[in-house]
Design a protein around this motif. Sequence first.
Motif, PDB file in Angstrom:
ATOM      1  N   LYS A 131       0.861  -1.185   0.000  1.00  0.00           N
ATOM      2  CA  LYS A 131       0.000   0.000   0.000  1.00  0.00           C
ATOM      3  C   LYS A 131       0.893   1.230   0.000  1.00  0.00           C
ATOM      4  N   SER A 136      -3.480   3.333  -2.795  1.00  0.00           N
ATOM      5  CA  SER A 136      -3.486   2.344  -3.872  1.00  0.00           C
ATOM      6  C   SER A 136      -2.773   1.093  -3.352  1.00  0.00           C
ATOM      7  N   TYR A 137      -3.178  -0.052  -3.886  1.00  0.00           N
ATOM      8  CA  TYR A 137      -2.713  -1.324  -3.370  1.00  0.00           C
ATOM      9  C   TYR A 137      -2.066  -2.141  -4.476  1.00  0.00           C
ATOM     10  N   SER A 152      -1.131  -4.148  -9.731  1.00  0.00           N
ATOM     11  CA  SER A 152      -1.910  -3.292  -8.841  1.00  0.00           C
ATOM     12  C   SER A 152      -3.261  -3.949  -8.605  1.00  0.00           C
ATOM     13  N   ILE A 153      -3.813  -3.757  -7.421  1.00  0.00           N
ATOM     14  CA  ILE A 153      -5.111  -4.320  -7.068  1.00  0.00           C
ATOM     15  C   ILE A 153      -5.962  -3.220  -6.447  1.00  0.00           C
ATOM     16  N   ASP A 154      -7.267  -3.409  -6.448  1.00  0.00           N
ATOM     17  CA  ASP A 154      -8.175  -2.351  -6.002  1.00  0.00           C
ATOM     18  C   ASP A 154      -8.363  -2.309  -4.500  1.00  0.00           C
ATOM     19  N   ASP A 155      -8.039  -3.410  -3.813  1.00  0.00           N
ATOM     20  CA  ASP A 155      -8.340  -3.512  -2.383  1.00  0.00           C
ATOM     21  C   ASP A 155      -7.201  -4.210  -1.654  1.00  0.00           C
ATOM     22  N   THR A 167      -8.800 -10.724  -1.727  1.00  0.00           N
ATOM     23  CA  THR A 167      -8.789  -9.324  -1.325  1.00  0.00           C
ATOM     24  C   THR A 167     -10.047  -9.010  -0.510  1.00  0.00           C
ATOM     25  N   HIS A 169     -12.433  -7.456  -1.532  1.00  0.00           N
ATOM     26  CA  HIS A 169     -13.603  -7.424  -2.415  1.00  0.00           C
ATOM     27  C   HIS A 169     -13.524  -8.472  -3.520  1.00  0.00           C
ATOM     28  N   SER A 184     -17.175 -11.595  -6.416  1.00  0.00           N
ATOM     29  CA  SER A 184     -17.150 -10.134  -6.455  1.00  0.00           C
ATOM     30  C   SER A 184     -17.933  -9.532  -5.291  1.00  0.00           C
TER      31      SER A 184
END
Length: 335
Positions: A131, A136-137, A152-155, A167, A169, A184
């Motif tokens: 992070k 951003s992750y 890169s990942i969203d969560d 993750t 999510h 999801s």
Amino acid sequence: MKRIALFISAVFLAACAQDPIFMMISNEVEPKDPLISGSPSKLVKAGNDIYVANGKLWKYASGGWSRAGGPSNVYDIAAAGTTLYMLSIKGSRFTVYKRNGTVDTPLPNSSGYGMIQGIYSDGSKLYAGGKNGSDSYALLEEQGGSLVPKRSIDDPLTGVAGDYYATAHGIYRINDGVLVGGSSSYSIAGIIRTMDNKTIAVSAGGTIFDISGTNATTYNAGYNFTGALAEYKPVGGTRNLLLIGIKGGVYSMGYREMWFTGDGAFTLRSPGGSAQDSSIPIADYDKYSATLAKCAVNSLLQADKGAAGRWPLIFASTQKNGLWSYRGGEWNAEE
């Protein structure tokens, strides 16, 4: 004499009415002070050695736990084969160390993600959740002795097992980042790859995922899950169990047991609920209810195969009550 007889009868009837209380008292277990206190990390096995951390690194050997050296302020660990990894957090500094024999070497972090939220392994390679300051992750992996971005990942990253990462999510494939259908928007609390190559995940809200390819079969278990998952081989059992940490009311924590039936459906039950395929004997259920069932469990691990007249040893990292174990027919803190 009549009065005496009536008095005795009244006492006897009162005692019968209080049977549940007497039963609870008979199953009380004197609590022990945990050697490894607080909120221990997940339990991992590196080669034949078992480790856990609570700021300090601990190793299980010769029937007991002892300090295992290493850096200070270790709050998460992971194992890839025989290699142990440790996450040390000192203020705003996050450092991952790799243990080779007795030497602990920090892994350079060239990823651009200065905060490491947790470390995990697929069994052969190290992964980490990165992070940065802009929220951003990233999924980081060890390459050439350094931590580098995989994608890169969203969560935030919550786990890695086999070909998948989890993750807050959803669940994704490591090699291409494809979202697993049916996962999801679920906050994934834990994920595991079993010995028969099944990948199972659980959400915090109580959904179990049986993952295959890019899809998952889901089951609403009716519990909230902590993310603790461990495979268990019963003594004389016909199939392995999955132990799943749950969280509910004061007497509805600890863990549940699960296996697959022939039609692929899930079955969950309390420990000791059957003469076969259980992690503890039926006779020990009341003691379990009076002890570990009152604790939220973050990690579980079967430590051995058991022996004649002795059920396998199990360890449990609790959220605030230290490290526990199942020994001698009861759950209690490890001294």
